[in-house]
Design a protein around this motif. Structure first.
Motif, PDB file in Angstrom:
ATOM      1  N   HIS A 122       0.791  -1.225   0.000  1.00 57.42           N
ATOM      2  CA  HIS A 122       0.000   0.000   0.000  1.00 57.42           C
ATOM      3  C   HIS A 122       0.829   1.283   0.000  1.00 57.42           C
ATOM      4  O   HIS A 122       0.271   2.374   0.152  1.00 57.42           O
ATOM      5  N   ASN A 123       2.145   1.172  -0.152  1.00 54.31           N
ATOM      6  CA  ASN A 123       2.929   2.417  -0.263  1.00 54.31           C
ATOM      7  C   ASN A 123       3.832   2.418  -1.490  1.00 54.31           C
ATOM      8  O   ASN A 123       4.814   3.157  -1.546  1.00 54.31           O
ATOM      9  N   THR A 124       3.466   1.627  -2.488  1.00 53.31           N
ATOM     10  CA  THR A 124       4.245   1.615  -3.734  1.00 53.31           C
ATOM     11  C   THR A 124       4.214   2.974  -4.430  1.00 53.31           C
ATOM     12  O   THR A 124       5.110   3.298  -5.204  1.00 53.31           O
ATOM     13  N   TYR A 125       3.188   3.768  -4.148  1.00 57.02           N
ATOM     14  CA  TYR A 125       3.077   5.095  -4.764  1.00 57.02           C
ATOM     15  C   TYR A 125       4.257   5.995  -4.425  1.00 57.02           C
ATOM     16  O   TYR A 125       4.543   6.957  -5.144  1.00 57.02           O
ATOM     17  N   LYS A 126       4.955   5.691  -3.317  1.00 55.17           N
ATOM     18  CA  LYS A 126       6.055   6.552  -2.906  1.00 55.17           C
ATOM     19  C   LYS A 126       7.239   6.495  -3.876  1.00 55.17           C
ATOM     20  O   LYS A 126       8.015   7.457  -3.958  1.00 55.17           O
ATOM     21  N   VAL A 127       7.387   5.402  -4.597  1.00 50.24           N
ATOM     22  CA  VAL A 127       8.516   5.304  -5.535  1.00 50.24           C
ATOM     23  C   VAL A 127       8.359   6.313  -6.675  1.00 50.24           C
ATOM     24  O   VAL A 127       9.253   7.144  -6.899  1.00 50.24           O
ATOM     25  N   PRO A 128       7.255   6.308  -7.424  1.00 50.08           N
ATOM     26  CA  PRO A 128       7.120   7.352  -8.462  1.00 50.08           C
ATOM     27  C   PRO A 128       7.000   8.752  -7.875  1.00 50.08           C
ATOM     28  O   PRO A 128       7.431   9.723  -8.517  1.00 50.08           O
ATOM     29  N   LEU A 129       6.428   8.886  -6.680  1.00 51.23           N
ATOM     30  CA  LEU A 129       6.346  10.200  -6.048  1.00 51.23           C
ATOM     31  C   LEU A 129       7.733  10.789  -5.835  1.00 51.23           C
ATOM     32  O   LEU A 129       7.995  11.944  -6.216  1.00 51.23           O
ATOM     33  N   MET A 130       8.628  10.009  -5.234  1.00 51.17           N
ATOM     34  CA  MET A 130       9.971  10.513  -4.969  1.00 51.17           C
ATOM     35  C   MET A 130      10.750  10.712  -6.263  1.00 51.17           C
ATOM     36  O   MET A 130      11.524  11.663  -6.395  1.00 51.17           O
ATOM     37  N   ARG A 131      10.544   9.845  -7.208  1.00 51.48           N
ATOM     38  CA  ARG A 131      11.209   9.972  -8.513  1.00 51.48           C
ATOM     39  C   ARG A 131      10.830  11.301  -9.162  1.00 51.48           C
ATOM     40  O   ARG A 131      11.689  12.058  -9.645  1.00 51.48           O
ATOM     41  N   ASN A 132       9.548  11.616  -9.165  1.00 48.78           N
ATOM     42  CA  ASN A 132       9.085  12.857  -9.772  1.00 48.78           C
ATOM     43  C   ASN A 132       9.561  14.076  -8.985  1.00 48.78           C
ATOM     44  O   ASN A 132       9.878  15.125  -9.577  1.00 48.78           O
ATOM     45  N   LEU A 133       9.621  13.965  -7.653  1.00 52.36           N
ATOM     46  CA  LEU A 133      10.094  15.075  -6.838  1.00 52.36           C
ATOM     47  C   LEU A 133      11.557  15.400  -7.139  1.00 52.36           C
ATOM     48  O   LEU A 133      11.932  16.577  -7.207  1.00 52.36           O
ATOM     49  N   VAL A 134      12.373  14.373  -7.277  1.00 53.05           N
ATOM     50  CA  VAL A 134      13.793  14.595  -7.581  1.00 53.05           C
ATOM     51  C   VAL A 134      13.932  15.393  -8.868  1.00 53.05           C
ATOM     52  O   VAL A 134      14.635  16.417  -8.923  1.00 53.05           O
ATOM     53  N   VAL A 135      13.284  14.947  -9.913  1.00 51.30           N
ATOM     54  CA  VAL A 135      13.428  15.587 -11.221  1.00 51.30           C
ATOM     55  C   VAL A 135      12.842  17.002 -11.194  1.00 51.30           C
ATOM     56  O   VAL A 135      13.465  17.960 -11.683  1.00 51.30           O
ATOM     57  N   ALA A 136      11.665  17.153 -10.606  1.00 52.72           N
ATOM     58  CA  ALA A 136      11.007  18.459 -10.598  1.00 52.72           C
ATOM     59  C   ALA A 136      11.803  19.490  -9.798  1.00 52.72           C
ATOM     60  O   ALA A 136      12.009  20.621 -10.258  1.00 52.72           O
ATOM     61  N   LEU A 137      12.256  19.108  -8.606  1.00 52.33           N
ATOM     62  CA  LEU A 137      12.928  20.088  -7.755  1.00 52.33           C
ATOM     63  C   LEU A 137      14.300  20.463  -8.298  1.00 52.33           C
ATOM     64  O   LEU A 137      14.677  21.650  -8.291  1.00 52.33           O
ATOM     65  N   LEU A 138      15.067  19.500  -8.794  1.00 54.22           N
ATOM     66  CA  LEU A 138      16.378  19.822  -9.347  1.00 54.22           C
ATOM     67  C   LEU A 138      16.253  20.636 -10.633  1.00 54.22           C
ATOM     68  O   LEU A 138      17.088  21.508 -10.903  1.00 54.22           O
ATOM     69  N   THR A 139      15.223  20.374 -11.400  1.00 58.45           N
ATOM     70  CA  THR A 139      14.987  21.177 -12.599  1.00 58.45           C
ATOM     71  C   THR A 139      14.686  22.621 -12.222  1.00 58.45           C
ATOM     72  O   THR A 139      15.191  23.572 -12.841  1.00 58.45           O
ATOM     73  N   GLU A 140      13.860  22.813 -11.190  1.00 58.50           N
ATOM     74  CA  GLU A 140      13.540  24.162 -10.729  1.00 58.50           C
ATOM     75  C   GLU A 140      14.796  24.886 -10.241  1.00 58.50           C
ATOM     76  O   GLU A 140      14.993  26.070 -10.527  1.00 58.50           O
ATOM     77  N   LEU A 141      15.652  24.188  -9.489  1.00 62.32           N
ATOM     78  CA  LEU A 141      16.865  24.823  -8.983  1.00 62.32           C
ATOM     79  C   LEU A 141      17.797  25.198 -10.129  1.00 62.32           C
ATOM     80  O   LEU A 141      18.443  26.251 -10.092  1.00 62.32           O
ATOM     81  N   ALA A 142      17.877  24.351 -11.150  1.00 66.18           N
ATOM     82  CA  ALA A 142      18.748  24.656 -12.299  1.00 66.18           C
ATOM     83  C   ALA A 142      18.219  25.882 -13.043  1.00 66.18           C
ATOM     84  O   ALA A 142      18.989  26.751 -13.465  1.00 66.18           O
ATOM     85  N   GLU A 143      16.911  25.964 -13.215  1.00 67.63           N
ATOM     86  CA  GLU A 143      16.324  27.106 -13.911  1.00 67.63           C
ATOM     87  C   GLU A 143      16.516  28.384 -13.100  1.00 67.63           C
ATOM     88  O   GLU A 143      16.786  29.451 -13.658  1.00 67.63           O
TER      89      GLU A 143
END
Length: 330
Positions: A305-326
């Motif tokens: 019941h917590n498999t959703y955390k894998v794509p959640l964290m994956r998306n957070l990594v990409v989104a936040l680092l992209t924002e910092l680079a921009e």
């Protein structure tokens, strides 16, 4: 609630002496976690040693150019401090995301690091819990675990650490200072929290009876371009279902320095060193970000019941680092 004594101390030696004389006593800072656990019966101290008047409430420059934060500094004062906001903005953001203003006004830095899990099985004394009663079992594995650990857990415990502050601190290589009966000591926050293993009741490497006196942040130019992102089940104050502290220094499309840590996915703040190593010195492309996130999360062992955390964290990594680079490119 068990009857308990109360002592207010004004120097560290007196505080240590009281705990040395009574191993069932507990230090009391803001009480925002300890008092709740006393009400539920999880904690049953014989005495509370109030340390709020100890001279540990300052935020000062460290000799090496870093920042030293006293253990009794409140969360509100930490988040509002101009040097914290300027040099370590992700830390200020993490603190502000962590609780309501009323709680931040009471909660202390030292107490925040020592707060216990909010797993419902841990806080309910009518149920078994290896963290509360070693050897009794971990019903969360077969029961309610939608917000439990996906990294670093074991068959003995799948609880998560609740601190937002600690996620940012571990990303910036914070060092914990303490006083014990054997004298002063310090250890990196990365070593402060113990792996779950087969002894989830042993949460930190802090010596028995020791008192946290402060946290030191080493100088880290990369931390000036940092951010904390927290995902929770409601917009109001709630514990994270996943969070990230990230800092990035990128020049001409190449990563010169990076810091990355996860929250709400393990029994301790999770430093994402595999992802850092994959990105350090390389081009900052979308493909590189996805690959780094996947490499870090390849160790994830989610429950049904917590498999959703894998794509959640994956998306957070990409989104936040992209924002910092921009942001750095502006």
């Amino acid at each position: 609630m068990r009857e308990f004594g109360y002592e207010r101390v004004r120097d560290v030696s007196s505080a240590l002496a009281l705990l040395d004389a009574d191993t069932e006593a507990r230090f009391l800072g803001g009480g925002t976690n300890l008092v709740d656990l006393m009400k539920s019966g999880v904690e049953r101290p014989t005495r509370l040693v109030d340390i709020r008047e100890l001279p540990l409430d300052q935020i000062e420059p460290a000799p090496d150019g870093g920042l030293r934060i006293g253990a009794t500094v409140t969360n509100s004062d930490l988040a509002a401090h101009p040097e914290v906001r300027r040099r370590y903005p992700a830390l200020a953001q993490a603190v502000l995301a962590g609780a309501s203003g009323q709680l931040r006004n009471m909660a202390t830095v030292g107490g925040n690091l020592l707060q216990r899990t909010r797993c419902a099985y841990f806080t309910d004394v009518a149920r078994p819990c290896n963290k509360r009663q070693p050897g009794s079992g971990c019903p969360a594995i077969e029961g309610e675990h939608h917000n439990h650990a996906i990294l670093g857990a074991s068959e003995h415990c799948v609880a998560t650490h609740p601190s937002d502050m600690a996620v940012a601190l571990i990303a910036f290589d914070a060092v914990v200072s303490y006083e014990s009966a054997d004298g002063p000591g310090e250890m990196p926050l990365a070593d402060f929290y113990l792996p779950v293993g087969d002894a989830p009741h042993r949460e930190t490497a802090l010596p028995s009876g020791a008192l946290i006196t402060g946290v030191t942040l080493p100088p880290a130019p990369v931390a000036a371009n940092s951010r904390y992102r927290k995902v929770r089940e409601r917009a109001s104050y709630a514990f994270a279902i996943g969070s990230i502290a990230a800092a990035l220094d990128v020049q001409d499309g190449v990563v010169r320095d990076i810091r990355l840590a996860f929250g709400a996915v393990a029994s301790r703040p999770w430093r994402a060193r595999t992802a850092e190593q994959r990105l350090q010195g390389g081009p900052l492309t979308a493909e590189a970000l996805w690959a780094a996130a996947d490499a870090e999360l390849s160790a994830a062992r989610p429950l049904p019941h917590n498999t959703y955390k894998v794509p959640l964290m994956r998306n957070l990594v990409v989104a936040l680092l992209t924002e910092l680079a921009e942001e750095a490119a502006r």
